[in-house]
Design a protein around this motif. Structure first.
Motif: not given
Length: 266
Positions: A235-238, A143-144, A181-183
């Motif tokens: 959650p910060e990935v969103a 995603l990033l 999609c974990p960091q």
């Protein structure tokens, strides 16, 4: 999707997120699991430690269609039709433009094509029943981005894209799809990257809370129950994804500053 009474296959199951998923799914009351890994002995040890009657272990190269087809057959013969297939195997390179063609090919094979191989093997029977679920481990890099690892960034984006395609194509035919999609997660993959001094691994470790695989498994169970497409243990990935979409130029500038701080352009 409730896991109780379901038949599950997990690839890349012998360690990290895969083994945490296996243990948590057993606690949730699945009817049976097949744990697949390139390291057959490690998969066997995990299966035995969980419950040998509940689990089967299979050595499997997820890039080989014949081996994945055989994996699905083992699950069906042992426990019945597969309800949930977790495509969890993945690899990193820690390289950029210097990545060899062989490493690029391997990254595509494991991080992207393995999802295609799995879908081809398990979807026909799911579609016949009008029910089934695919969980695909894609990483927040999908995603990033992934600093210092071009193949990982590119292939994980492709993995998310394939999961999206599966969901929009088969979602109205009873097939659920989630992209995990974990960091940062405290797995052998991250620890190996840190040991080798890969910039991307250091950025991952420093850019937020590094979760345990068990915390990721908790997020997966909750995400499957809600049948969310994106399962984000961080959650910060969103928020980061939204910022990237709203202003790509500003986001890229911030990433260049981050690369400058860690001293790597790959």
């Amino acid at each position: 999707m409730e896991l109780a009474g379901k038949v599950v296959v997990i690839t890349g199951a012998a360690g990290g997120i895969g083994s945490a998923l296996a243990r948590r799914f057993a606690d949730e009351g699945v009817a049976g699991m097949v744990l697949a890994d390139l390291d057959a002995d490690a998969a066997e040890a995990l299966a035995t430690s969980i419950n040998r009657g509940l689990t089967r272990a299979v050595g499997c190269d997820v890039t080989d269609p014949a081996q994945v087809a055989a994996l699905v057959e083992v699950a069906q013969e042992s426990f019945g039709p597969v309800d949930l297939f977790c495509s969890n195997a993945g690899i990193t390179t820690g390289t950029g433009l210097d990545t060899t063609d062989e490493s690029w090919d391997r990254a595509w094979s494991v991080n992207v094509h393995a999802h295609v191989v799995a879908a081809r093997a398990v979807l026909p029977s799911m579609l016949d029943r009008g029910a089934g679920y695919l969980l695909q481990t894609c990483s927040a890099a999908g995603l990033l981005t992934a600093v210092g690892d071009a193949p990982y960034a590119v292939t994980k984006h492709a993995a998310v894209a394939f999961a999206e395609w599966l969901s929009m194509t088969y979602g109205d035919r009873g097939i659920g799809v989630s992209a995990l999609c974990p960091q940062g997660v405290r797995t052998p993959m991250l620890e190996a990257g840190l040991a080798r001094g890969h910039a991307g691994a250091h950025v991952t470790a420093l850019s937020g809370e590094v979760l345990t695989p068990e915390q990721v498994a908790d997020a997966v169970v909750e995400g499957l129950a809600a049948e969310r497409f994106l399962i984000l243990p961080h959650p910060e990935v969103a928020t980061y994804q939204q910022r990237k979409a709203e202003n790509p130029d500003r986001w890229l500038a911030s990433m260049r500053k981050l690369i400058s701080r860690v001293g790597s352009t790959a």
